[in-house]
Design an enzyme around this catalytic site. Structure first.
Site, PDB file in Angstrom:
ATOM      1  N   ASP A 134       0.831  -1.219  -0.014  1.00  0.00           N
ATOM      2  CA  ASP A 134       0.028   0.006   0.071  1.00  0.00           C
ATOM      3  C   ASP A 134       0.944   1.286   0.017  1.00  0.00           C
ATOM      4  O   ASP A 134       0.773   2.108  -1.036  1.00  0.00           O
ATOM      5  CB  ASP A 134      -0.990   0.019   1.086  1.00  0.00           C
ATOM      6  CG  ASP A 134      -1.877   1.157   1.131  1.00  0.00           C
ATOM      7  OD1 ASP A 134      -2.549   1.350   0.074  1.00  0.00           O
ATOM      8  OD2 ASP A 134      -2.149   1.838   2.084  1.00  0.00           O
ATOM      9  N   SER A 152      -7.881  -6.481 -13.579  1.00  0.00           N
ATOM     10  CA  SER A 152      -8.405  -4.868 -13.266  1.00  0.00           C
ATOM     11  C   SER A 152      -9.793  -4.738 -13.634  1.00  0.00           C
ATOM     12  O   SER A 152     -10.258  -4.712 -14.809  1.00  0.00           O
ATOM     13  CB  SER A 152      -7.448  -4.129 -13.723  1.00  0.00           C
ATOM     14  OG  SER A 152      -7.459  -2.960 -13.440  1.00  0.00           O
ATOM     15  N   CYS A 240     -15.489   3.287   1.733  1.00  0.00           N
ATOM     16  CA  CYS A 240     -16.684   2.585   1.146  1.00  0.00           C
ATOM     17  C   CYS A 240     -16.572   1.487   0.308  1.00  0.00           C
ATOM     18  O   CYS A 240     -15.619   1.433  -0.219  1.00  0.00           O
ATOM     19  CB  CYS A 240     -16.908   4.167   0.138  1.00  0.00           C
ATOM     20  SG  CYS A 240     -18.550   3.735  -0.909  1.00  0.00           S
ATOM     21  N   LYS A 298      -9.784  13.026  14.153  1.00  0.00           N
ATOM     22  CA  LYS A 298     -10.543  14.296  13.434  1.00  0.00           C
ATOM     23  C   LYS A 298     -11.486  13.808  12.565  1.00  0.00           C
ATOM     24  O   LYS A 298     -12.711  14.149  12.464  1.00  0.00           O
ATOM     25  CB  LYS A 298      -9.988  15.621  13.248  1.00  0.00           C
ATOM     26  CG  LYS A 298      -9.011  16.060  14.318  1.00  0.00           C
ATOM     27  CD  LYS A 298      -9.617  17.270  14.882  1.00  0.00           C
ATOM     28  CE  LYS A 298      -8.935  17.953  16.256  1.00  0.00           C
ATOM     29  NZ  LYS A 298      -7.477  18.180  16.098  1.00  0.00           N
TER      30      LYS A 298
HETATM   31 CO1  B12 Z   1      -7.115   2.280  -2.309  1.00  0.00          CO
HETATM   32  N1  B12 Z   1      -6.675   0.512  -2.488  1.00  0.00           N
HETATM   33  N2  B12 Z   1      -8.954   1.760  -1.944  1.00  0.00           N
HETATM   34  N3  B12 Z   1      -7.606   4.211  -2.592  1.00  0.00           N
HETATM   35  N4  B12 Z   1      -5.199   2.565  -2.582  1.00  0.00           N
HETATM   36  C1  B12 Z   1      -5.238   0.357  -2.808  1.00  0.00           C
HETATM   37  C2  B12 Z   1      -5.634   0.261  -4.529  1.00  0.00           C
HETATM   38  C3  B12 Z   1      -5.070  -1.206  -2.652  1.00  0.00           C
HETATM   39  C4  B12 Z   1      -4.184  -2.094  -3.735  1.00  0.00           C
HETATM   40  C5  B12 Z   1      -4.312  -1.459  -1.117  1.00  0.00           C
HETATM   41  C6  B12 Z   1      -3.846  -2.802  -0.719  1.00  0.00           C
HETATM   42  O1  B12 Z   1      -4.572  -3.831  -0.737  1.00  0.00           O
HETATM   43  N5  B12 Z   1      -2.543  -3.011  -1.017  1.00  0.00           N
HETATM   44  C7  B12 Z   1      -6.471  -1.572  -2.335  1.00  0.00           C
HETATM   45  C8  B12 Z   1      -7.109  -2.655  -3.531  1.00  0.00           C
HETATM   46  C9  B12 Z   1      -7.092  -4.156  -3.256  1.00  0.00           C
HETATM   47  C10 B12 Z   1      -7.798  -4.471  -4.690  1.00  0.00           C
HETATM   48  O2  B12 Z   1      -7.787  -4.195  -5.600  1.00  0.00           O
HETATM   49  N6  B12 Z   1      -8.420  -5.819  -4.618  1.00  0.00           N
HETATM   50  C11 B12 Z   1      -7.281  -0.562  -1.767  1.00  0.00           C
HETATM   51  C12 B12 Z   1      -8.517  -0.614  -1.403  1.00  0.00           C
HETATM   52  C13 B12 Z   1      -8.962  -1.877  -0.732  1.00  0.00           C
HETATM   53  C14 B12 Z   1      -9.263   0.443  -1.605  1.00  0.00           C
HETATM   54  C15 B12 Z   1     -10.805   0.524  -1.187  1.00  0.00           C
HETATM   55  C16 B12 Z   1     -11.753  -0.556  -1.393  1.00  0.00           C
HETATM   56  C17 B12 Z   1     -10.763   0.987   0.451  1.00  0.00           C
HETATM   57  C18 B12 Z   1     -12.370   1.080   0.742  1.00  0.00           C
HETATM   58  O3  B12 Z   1     -12.788   2.262   1.163  1.00  0.00           O
HETATM   59  N7  B12 Z   1     -13.124   0.103   1.245  1.00  0.00           N
HETATM   60  C19 B12 Z   1     -11.049   2.079  -1.912  1.00  0.00           C
HETATM   61  C20 B12 Z   1     -11.727   1.557  -3.198  1.00  0.00           C
HETATM   62  C21 B12 Z   1     -11.841   2.690  -4.386  1.00  0.00           C
HETATM   63  C22 B12 Z   1     -11.711   2.270  -5.806  1.00  0.00           C
HETATM   64  O4  B12 Z   1     -10.613   2.408  -6.193  1.00  0.00           O
HETATM   65  N8  B12 Z   1     -12.783   1.853  -6.354  1.00  0.00           N
HETATM   66  C23 B12 Z   1      -9.966   2.426  -2.051  1.00  0.00           C
HETATM   67  C24 B12 Z   1      -9.848   3.987  -2.133  1.00  0.00           C
HETATM   68  C25 B12 Z   1      -8.752   4.519  -2.415  1.00  0.00           C
HETATM   69  C26 B12 Z   1      -8.551   6.213  -2.773  1.00  0.00           C
HETATM   70  C27 B12 Z   1      -8.633   6.859  -1.438  1.00  0.00           C
HETATM   71  C28 B12 Z   1      -9.994   6.622  -3.352  1.00  0.00           C
HETATM   72  C29 B12 Z   1      -7.326   6.484  -3.434  1.00  0.00           C
HETATM   73  C30 B12 Z   1      -7.495   6.315  -5.027  1.00  0.00           C
HETATM   74  C31 B12 Z   1      -8.019   4.870  -5.694  1.00  0.00           C
HETATM   75  C32 B12 Z   1      -7.914   4.533  -7.024  1.00  0.00           C
HETATM   76  O5  B12 Z   1      -6.798   5.133  -7.536  1.00  0.00           O
HETATM   77  N9  B12 Z   1      -8.518   3.792  -7.618  1.00  0.00           N
HETATM   78  C33 B12 Z   1      -6.756   5.025  -3.191  1.00  0.00           C
HETATM   79  C34 B12 Z   1      -5.288   4.803  -3.384  1.00  0.00           C
HETATM   80  C35 B12 Z   1      -4.551   6.088  -3.667  1.00  0.00           C
HETATM   81  C36 B12 Z   1      -4.718   3.684  -3.142  1.00  0.00           C
HETATM   82  C37 B12 Z   1      -3.216   3.404  -3.411  1.00  0.00           C
HETATM   83  C38 B12 Z   1      -2.111   3.739  -2.291  1.00  0.00           C
HETATM   84  C39 B12 Z   1      -2.658   3.976  -4.720  1.00  0.00           C
HETATM   85  C40 B12 Z   1      -3.663   3.439  -6.052  1.00  0.00           C
HETATM   86  C41 B12 Z   1      -3.296   4.415  -7.293  1.00  0.00           C
HETATM   87  O6  B12 Z   1      -2.102   4.585  -7.303  1.00  0.00           O
HETATM   88  N10 B12 Z   1      -4.024   4.584  -7.967  1.00  0.00           N
HETATM   89  C42 B12 Z   1      -3.162   1.570  -3.592  1.00  0.00           C
HETATM   90  C43 B12 Z   1      -1.823   1.032  -2.693  1.00  0.00           C
HETATM   91  C44 B12 Z   1      -0.943   1.148  -3.882  1.00  0.00           C
HETATM   92  O7  B12 Z   1      -0.731   0.927  -5.103  1.00  0.00           O
HETATM   93  N11 B12 Z   1       0.390   1.472  -3.544  1.00  0.00           N
HETATM   94  C45 B12 Z   1      -4.555   1.345  -2.501  1.00  0.00           C
HETATM   95  C46 B12 Z   1      -3.631   5.243  -9.412  1.00  0.00           C
HETATM   96  C47 B12 Z   1      -4.646   4.290 -10.367  1.00  0.00           C
HETATM   97  C48 B12 Z   1      -4.408   4.949 -11.625  1.00  0.00           C
HETATM   98  O8  B12 Z   1      -3.811   3.182 -10.506  1.00  0.00           O
HETATM   99  O9  B12 Z   1      -5.470   1.599  -9.473  1.00  0.00           O
HETATM  100  O10 B12 Z   1      -3.149   1.461  -8.650  1.00  0.00           O
HETATM  101  P1  B12 Z   1      -4.191   1.787  -9.649  1.00  0.00           P
HETATM  102  O11 B12 Z   1      -3.761   0.622 -11.014  1.00  0.00           O
HETATM  103  C49 B12 Z   1      -4.627   0.398 -12.154  1.00  0.00           C
HETATM  104  C50 B12 Z   1      -4.939   1.277 -13.238  1.00  0.00           C
HETATM  105  O12 B12 Z   1      -3.886   2.333 -13.387  1.00  0.00           O
HETATM  106  C51 B12 Z   1      -5.109   0.611 -14.429  1.00  0.00           C
HETATM  107  O13 B12 Z   1      -4.783  -0.683 -14.260  1.00  0.00           O
HETATM  108  C52 B12 Z   1      -3.865  -0.626 -12.913  1.00  0.00           C
HETATM  109  C53 B12 Z   1      -4.019  -2.083 -12.096  1.00  0.00           C
HETATM  110  O14 B12 Z   1      -5.383  -2.239 -11.876  1.00  0.00           O
HETATM  111  N12 B12 Z   1      -4.873   1.032 -15.624  1.00  0.00           N
HETATM  112  C54 B12 Z   1      -5.736   1.235 -16.480  1.00  0.00           C
HETATM  113  C55 B12 Z   1      -3.727   1.364 -16.150  1.00  0.00           C
HETATM  114  N13 B12 Z   1      -3.719   1.877 -17.202  1.00  0.00           N
HETATM  115  C56 B12 Z   1      -4.856   1.809 -17.641  1.00  0.00           C
HETATM  116  C57 B12 Z   1      -5.618   2.051 -18.874  1.00  0.00           C
HETATM  117  C58 B12 Z   1      -7.014   1.869 -19.198  1.00  0.00           C
HETATM  118  C59 B12 Z   1      -7.382   2.297 -20.344  1.00  0.00           C
HETATM  119  C60 B12 Z   1      -7.589   1.476 -17.840  1.00  0.00           C
HETATM  120  C61 B12 Z   1      -9.121   1.281 -17.986  1.00  0.00           C
HETATM  121  C62 B12 Z   1      -6.997   1.221 -16.663  1.00  0.00           C
END
Ligand code: B12
Length: 376
Positions: A134, A152, A240, A298
């Site tokens: 994370d 994904s 959520c 908070k």
């Molecule tokens: Co969070 N979170 N999070 N989170 N979060 C993590 C993603 C993680 C991995 C933590 C962990 O377990 N180590 C878990 C997810 C586990 C899983 O996927 N099964 C997690 C969890 C559990 C949650 C919540 C469920 C918690 C909750 O409230 N119950 C929610 C779910 C919200 C959601 O995403 N639907 C949640 C919420 C959040 C917030 C606070 C909103 C933020 C932003 C979420 C987001 O980006 N989706 C958040 C963060 C910042 C993170 C964190 C620290 C970074 C995520 C990130 O970099 N996001 C990670 C931990 C980590 O990775 N170090 C945990 C940026 C997006 C752009 O990238 O999702 O990592 P990504 O990667 C995908 C996309 O880039 C996509 O593919 C990648 C692989 O799936 N992608 C695509 C890449 N290129 C392209 C191109 C196209 C065209 C498309 C369609 C997609």
């Protein structure tokens, strides 16, 4: 060294130590992700909790010298509580999302990764290893996807065929040339249930989130919650799960493999009113072990105030007046003013009018005005 054999030994060992799924991938840069992260940044769709250095996020070689592979692990968490809360009529409770049930998952996954590291070192003493969960630089999901843990999903989660998306993930970069596993094919198809279920329209399209609108993000912020989201947050005090509960791949998925992940109902579904007057020490005692407490007292207090307003809990009026008059945090005072207006009644009105003349903080005064508007 026979890496093929070591991989098989690691897979067997991972089961012994309570890792529910393990996958292997190369340490090649995540080129596609880089463009995605830049785009998300340009659109203002990031949360601000991500590692800010995009190159580090996509280049394992910047995190470990000469990396050859990445091991991804997943641990399934429960989606239903086995112990119910002892509910008394009229008592209002908040809800922590499932990812905050039981002991903070960072500790659990780090423990498993440490055990894997020790195992590798006994077999291969000169191996270089770097684990993260994370808070590390890498995108845990991008690694898990490429390592074949799950696909994904449109809800932005990694969805595993075995456990749905209710899995925590973490990874280890290694200097060992493990053979890569095959990614799993996308199984979302034409389903858009998660997009429809998101209360705030945060999922702008399948696989793309505007984190600034995501309720999970909003509950973790420290300032005032923008007006448009206050009612939508409901009684969520942390996180959520709407985009996960709506997912057909999560139907019937409820795994209780890890004792540490079992929620204490008084923590996961806490009574709201007592949260308003918790001291820092009391907060730490009740919530300090769960991941949802990482931002401190908070935000949880502010969310509890909004939840009481959501329930229109008239019995909470004295508690909210207490917050409005005595709480040090302007965000808590202001949110309490708004909540008092939403709940309504004569006592709340008198308190709001009185606070209007005694309050000096500009933002709190704005919230008092908002509270008074409910009466007009
Ligand atoms: Co969070 N979170 N999070 N989170 N979060 C993590 C993603 C993680 C991995 C933590 C962990 O377990 N180590 C878990 C997810 C586990 C899983 O996927 N099964 C997690 C969890 C559990 C949650 C919540 C469920 C918690 C909750 O409230 N119950 C929610 C779910 C919200 C959601 O995403 N639907 C949640 C919420 C959040 C917030 C606070 C909103 C933020 C932003 C979420 C987001 O980006 N989706 C958040 C963060 C910042 C993170 C964190 C620290 C970074 C995520 C990130 O970099 N996001 C990670 C931990 C980590 O990775 N170090 C945990 C940026 C997006 C752009 O990238 O999702 O990592 P990504 O990667 C995908 C996309 O880039 C996509 O593919 C990648 C692989 O799936 N992608 C695509 C890449 N290129 C392209 C191109 C196209 C065209 C498309 C369609 C997609």
């Amino acid at each position: 060294m026979d890496v093929k054999m070591l991989k098989q030994e690691l897979i067997a060992y991972s089961k012994e130590i309570g890792i529910d799924k393990i996958g292997f991938t190369s340490a090649d840069p995540f080129t596609e992700l880089k463009n995605r992260l830049i785009r998300q940044q340009e659109l203002g769709f990031q949360s601000g909790f991500e590692e800010p250095d995009i190159d580090k996020r996509v280049t394992p070689g910047l995190l470990l010298e000469e990396p050859r592979s990445i091991i991804s692990i997943a641990l399934a968490y429960p989606s239903k509580m086995t112990v119910r809360v002892e509910g008394k009529k009229g008592e209002r409770r908040g809800i922590f999302s499932r990812a905050s049930w039981g002991l903070d998952y960072h500790h659990i996954l780090k423990d498993r990764l440490k055990k894997l590291e020790e195992f590798i070192i006994t077999k291969q003493p000169d191996a270089r290893l770097k684990s993260m969960v994370d808070t590390g630089e890498l995108s845990d999901r991008a690694v898990a996807e490429r390592a074949g843990i799950g696909w994904s999903g449109k809800n932005c989660a990694i969805i595993t065929p075995e456990f749905g998306s209710y899995v925590y993930i973490g990874e280890m970069i290694t200097s060992l040339p493990f053979e890569s596993d095959t990614p799993i094919e996308d199984q979302c198809g034409s389903c858009t249930k998660c997009l429809e279920a998101c209360p705030t329209g945060a999922l702008v399209q399948g696989g793309q989130i505007n984190a600034q609108r995501c309720i999970s993000f909003l509950t973790q912020t420290k300032g005032f919650i923008p007006d448009e989201f206050r009612d939508k947050i409901g009684n969520r005090v942390y996180g959520c799960d709407s985009c996960q509960t709506a997912c057909p791949h999560n139907k019937g998925k409820n795994f209780h493999f890890h004792d540490e992940m079992e929620p204490d109902p008084e923590v996961a579904k806490p009574l709201l009113k007592p949260i308003l007057k918790l001291s820092n020490r009391e907060f730490k005692n009740q919530f300090g072990d769960v991941s949802g407490s990482w931002r401190g007292k908070k935000p949880i207090q502010r969310n509890a105030i909004m939840a009481l307003a959501h329930f229109k809990d008239e019995t909470a009026v004295p508690n909210l007046i207490e917050v409005l008059e005595n709480e040090a945090s302007p965000v808590s005072r202001g949110t309490a003013a708004w909540a008092l207006g939403k709940i309504g009644g004569e006592t709340a009105l008198i308190a709001l009018k009185s606070a209007l003349s005694s309050e000096s903080d500009k933002n709190v005064l704005t919230e008092i005005e908002k509270g008074l508007k409910f009466y007009s």
